[in-house]
Write a protein that holds these residues in place. Structure first.
Motif, PDB file in Angstrom:
ATOM      1  N   GLY A 256       0.790  -1.231   0.000  1.00 29.47           N
ATOM      2  CA  GLY A 256       0.000   0.000   0.000  1.00 29.47           C
ATOM      3  C   GLY A 256       0.810   1.263   0.000  1.00 29.47           C
ATOM      4  N   SER A 257       2.142   1.181  -0.037  1.00 27.90           N
ATOM      5  CA  SER A 257       2.966   2.381  -0.015  1.00 27.90           C
ATOM      6  C   SER A 257       3.118   2.938  -1.423  1.00 27.90           C
ATOM      7  CB  SER A 257       4.345   2.065   0.567  1.00 27.90           C
ATOM      8  OG  SER A 257       5.026   1.127  -0.256  1.00 27.90           O
ATOM      9  N   ALA A 258       3.553   4.203  -1.497  1.00 27.40           N
ATOM     10  CA  ALA A 258       3.856   4.810  -2.784  1.00 27.40           C
ATOM     11  C   ALA A 258       5.234   4.356  -3.229  1.00 27.40           C
ATOM     12  CB  ALA A 258       3.803   6.326  -2.674  1.00 27.40           C
ATOM     13  N   ALA A 259       5.425   4.223  -4.522  1.00 24.69           N
ATOM     14  CA  ALA A 259       6.724   3.801  -5.043  1.00 24.69           C
ATOM     15  C   ALA A 259       7.758   4.882  -4.792  1.00 24.69           C
ATOM     16  CB  ALA A 259       6.610   3.511  -6.533  1.00 24.69           C
ATOM     17  N   PRO A 260       8.995   4.510  -4.513  1.00 23.97           N
ATOM     18  CA  PRO A 260      10.047   5.496  -4.259  1.00 23.97           C
ATOM     19  C   PRO A 260      10.478   6.169  -5.562  1.00 23.97           C
ATOM     20  CG  PRO A 260      10.995   3.312  -4.330  1.00 23.97           C
ATOM     21  CD  PRO A 260       9.505   3.125  -4.453  1.00 23.97           C
ATOM     22  N   GLY A 261      11.242   7.249  -5.413  1.00 17.82           N
ATOM     23  CA  GLY A 261      11.755   7.946  -6.580  1.00 17.82           C
ATOM     24  C   GLY A 261      12.560   9.166  -6.186  1.00 17.82           C
ATOM     25  N   PRO A 262      13.229   9.786  -7.147  1.00 13.32           N
ATOM     26  CA  PRO A 262      14.058  10.958  -6.857  1.00 13.32           C
ATOM     27  C   PRO A 262      13.214  12.177  -6.525  1.00 13.32           C
ATOM     28  CG  PRO A 262      13.984  10.560  -9.212  1.00 13.32           C
ATOM     29  CD  PRO A 262      13.287   9.404  -8.573  1.00 13.32           C
ATOM     30  N   ALA A 263      13.798  13.104  -5.768  1.00 12.90           N
ATOM     31  CA  ALA A 263      13.058  14.300  -5.346  1.00 12.90           C
ATOM     32  C   ALA A 263      12.901  15.292  -6.483  1.00 12.90           C
ATOM     33  CB  ALA A 263      13.782  14.959  -4.169  1.00 12.90           C
ATOM     34  N   GLY A 264      13.946  15.496  -7.267  1.00 15.08           N
ATOM     35  CA  GLY A 264      13.864  16.459  -8.350  1.00 15.08           C
ATOM     36  C   GLY A 264      13.939  17.897  -7.874  1.00 15.08           C
ATOM     37  N   HIS A 265      13.741  18.815  -8.811  1.00 18.35           N
ATOM     38  CA  HIS A 265      13.761  20.244  -8.520  1.00 18.35           C
ATOM     39  C   HIS A 265      12.560  20.607  -7.646  1.00 18.35           C
ATOM     40  CE1 HIS A 265      13.381  24.590  -9.348  1.00 18.35           C
ATOM     41  NE2 HIS A 265      14.673  24.548  -9.642  1.00 18.35           N
ATOM     42  N   PRO A 266      12.725  21.509  -6.658  1.00 14.59           N
ATOM     43  CA  PRO A 266      11.607  21.814  -5.739  1.00 14.59           C
ATOM     44  C   PRO A 266      10.400  22.427  -6.430  1.00 14.59           C
ATOM     45  CG  PRO A 266      13.482  23.288  -5.373  1.00 14.59           C
ATOM     46  CD  PRO A 266      13.970  22.202  -6.265  1.00 14.59           C
ATOM     47  N   VAL A 267      10.589  23.098  -7.556  1.00 16.65           N
ATOM     48  CA  VAL A 267       9.472  23.726  -8.257  1.00 16.65           C
ATOM     49  C   VAL A 267       9.110  22.979  -9.532  1.00 16.65           C
ATOM     50  CG1 VAL A 267       8.661  25.824  -9.414  1.00 16.65           C
ATOM     51  CG2 VAL A 267      10.018  25.994  -7.303  1.00 16.65           C
ATOM     52  N   LEU A 268      10.101  22.551 -10.278  1.00 19.48           N
ATOM     53  CA  LEU A 268       9.868  21.915 -11.577  1.00 19.48           C
ATOM     54  C   LEU A 268       9.860  20.395 -11.506  1.00 19.48           C
ATOM     55  CD1 LEU A 268      12.164  24.219 -13.733  1.00 19.48           C
ATOM     56  CD2 LEU A 268       9.683  24.410 -13.385  1.00 19.48           C
ATOM     57  N   GLY A 269      10.245  19.845 -10.368  1.00 20.32           N
ATOM     58  CA  GLY A 269      10.271  18.396 -10.244  1.00 20.32           C
ATOM     59  C   GLY A 269      11.316  17.780 -11.159  1.00 20.32           C
ATOM     60  N   MET A 270      10.961  16.686 -11.824  1.00 21.08           N
ATOM     61  CA  MET A 270      11.906  15.952 -12.663  1.00 21.08           C
ATOM     62  C   MET A 270      11.922  16.445 -14.108  1.00 21.08           C
ATOM     63  SD  MET A 270      13.546  13.934 -10.738  1.00 21.08           S
ATOM     64  CE  MET A 270      14.358  12.951 -12.001  1.00 21.08           C
ATOM     65  N   ALA A 271      11.137  17.455 -14.418  1.00 19.25           N
ATOM     66  CA  ALA A 271      11.086  17.929 -15.811  1.00 19.25           C
ATOM     67  C   ALA A 271      12.457  18.325 -16.353  1.00 19.25           C
ATOM     68  CB  ALA A 271      10.094  19.073 -15.939  1.00 19.25           C
ATOM     69  N   PRO A 272      13.283  19.093 -15.609  1.00 19.34           N
ATOM     70  CA  PRO A 272      14.606  19.436 -16.150  1.00 19.34           C
ATOM     71  C   PRO A 272      15.474  18.211 -16.424  1.00 19.34           C
ATOM     72  CG  PRO A 272      14.046  20.882 -14.313  1.00 19.34           C
ATOM     73  CD  PRO A 272      13.030  19.775 -14.320  1.00 19.34           C
ATOM     74  N   ALA A 273      15.441  17.228 -15.538  1.00 19.08           N
ATOM     75  CA  ALA A 273      16.251  16.019 -15.726  1.00 19.08           C
ATOM     76  C   ALA A 273      15.789  15.241 -16.949  1.00 19.08           C
ATOM     77  CB  ALA A 273      16.180  15.134 -14.484  1.00 19.08           C
TER      78      ALA A 273
END
Length: 442
Positions: free
Chosen positions: A8-25
């Protein structure tokens, strides 16, 4: 790489940019980001786009599923995972509502109507055409012995000529330079639009939407001109090309024909997507064979199983359709991880084809993986998608590609000039620069 979630947990993942998230990566290095996420977090990874705590309109999670079991679930349960996703909405904007982008009853009717055009027996009827075009590549003046060629340019021309002649019963030579110019532009625009968290409607006259509208009009202009030329040829004469069959095709259950707009959209999908993926598969496979001459010499002897195996292995390492996505329509789970309704779920053959649990030494080019018997799960390998939405053109593409490999390698030894390729993951996986090789007579 198997993970063991807390139920029932959420899948893990990278934090990313605080505003844009993973979009830049993702924009900077999508494939590297996906591989890194898999190696760090396992078979199910969450990527966040937009501000971490923003409203859903500007903040969303994307869940990547890399294990064959999860991929099987996503592909084969359309009542849970639909295609009403951002990516397919953008594709529909660019190439209309053909078989690739339609959904629900519309797709089912189109699939029933078009399936008879792509049976193995029907496809085998194109062997002579494909062989003639492969011989044309081998005899091309630009392929002078010892000269340097761009494999991708050659393979694009081959694939465009094959699909053009199959579709229209005629060559499309005058359109090839225009289509080769347009494809990377349209792919880049479509990918950038799909990665936007907030997208302006195309009717809004922003610089980006105006460019999309202009390039899309150019694309349709090319197709409309070819269709018009086809219609002007010998009225009343019996024709056996695919466009003529599209006009006469009927849904076997209802007897309903395809509309004029549907035919136009199918032609666009077959012409653009059909040539782009095959050209990519051939380019990457020839490049790999050019780096491994001992494997190439075995393949060049023409054994049908080994030629096919080399192609399949090329598509394992460089799958042209390197990712696809679905939308979770209800709350569900993948491998025990929560996937709330409204979550985009992505599958990447580029990553799963490198899963060490199913592909030992995954970065090594080894066609023997596809000879003899194997016990891999069905979705450890899915270059043509899967489930009911698997690619209708699979038989056509495999025949077209193996014909070219047999023909070219019988005459030339391919020497790759670059050890590594820079990749451009757009709508399909493309080389980011010319794929240089020298062709020497055998």
């Amino acid at each position: 790489m198997t993970t063991h979630p807390t139920v029932g947990s959420a899948a893990p993942g990278p934090a990313g940019h605080p505003v844009l998230g993973m979009a830049p990566a993702f924009r900077r290095d999508m494939l590297g980001t996906l591989l890194d996420g898999f190696h760090r977090y396992g078979d199910v990874v969450t990527y966040h786009f937009g501000p971490r705590w923003g409203p859903r309109a500007v903040s969303q999670n994307v869940v990547m599923a890399h294990h064959p079991d999860g991929i099987h679930e996503v592909f084969t349960t359309p009542r849970v995972f639909s295609r009403r996703t951002t990516g397919f909405q953008v594709l529909t904007e660019f190439i209309g509502a053909g078989l690739l982008t339609s959904d629900g009853e519309v797709w089912l009717r189109q699939r029933r109507t078009l399936q008879p055009l792509f049976t193995p027996r029907r496809v085998a009827g194109y062997t002579e055409l494909m062989t003639a075009e492969a011989e044309r590549v081998a005899a091309d003046p630009t392929v002078a012995p010892g000269s340097t060629v761009d494999l991708h340019h050659l393979m694009q021309r081959y694939a465009l000529r094959v699909v053009g002649r199959a579709l229209f019963g005629d060559d499309v030579d005058e359109a090839i330079p225009q289509l080769q110019r347009l494809m990377p532009i349209l792919s880049d625009l479509a990918l950038a639009r799909a990665l936007q968290v907030v997208r302006a409607p195309l009717r809004w006259p922003t610089p980006r939407t105006r460019r999309i509208t202009r390039e899309r009009a150019a694309q349709y202009g090319i197709v409309d001109a070819i269709i018009a030329r086809h219609a002007d040829r010998e009225p009343g004469a019996e024709r056996d090309d695919m466009l003529s069959r599209l006009h006469t095709a009927r849904d076997p259950e209802t007897g309903q024909p395809l509309s004029t707009e549907e035919i136009r959209d199918q032609v666009l999908v077959f012409l653009l997507a059909g040539h782009e993926t095959t050209a990519g598969a051939l380019t990457f496979t020839l490049h790999l064979l050019g780096r491994y001459p001992e494997i190439q010499d075995r393949v060049a002897k023409g054994d049908a199983d080994l030629v096919r195996a080399a192609l399949l292995e090329g598509m394992r390492l460089y799958p042209p359709a390197y990712s696809t996505e679905r939308l979770a329509d209800v709350d569900t789970t993948i491998a025990g991880y929560q996937v709330p309704a409204g979550t985009r779920v992505m599958l990447s053959s580029f990553v799963t084809h490198r899963h060490p649990d199913f592909w030992p030494d995954p970065d090594r080019f080894d066609p023997d993986r596809f000879t003899g018997q194997h016990t891999r799960p069905r979705y450890a390998y899915f270059p043509f998608g899967g489930g009911p939405r698997s690619c209708i053109g699979e038989h056509f593409a495999l025949l077209e590609a193996t014909v070219l490999l047999r023909t070219l390698l019988a005459r030339y030894r391919v020497e790759a000039l670059d050890q590594r390729l820079r990749l451009a993951p757009m709508i399909t996986l493309r080389p980011a620069e010319p794929v240089r090789a020298v062709l020497r007579p055998r």
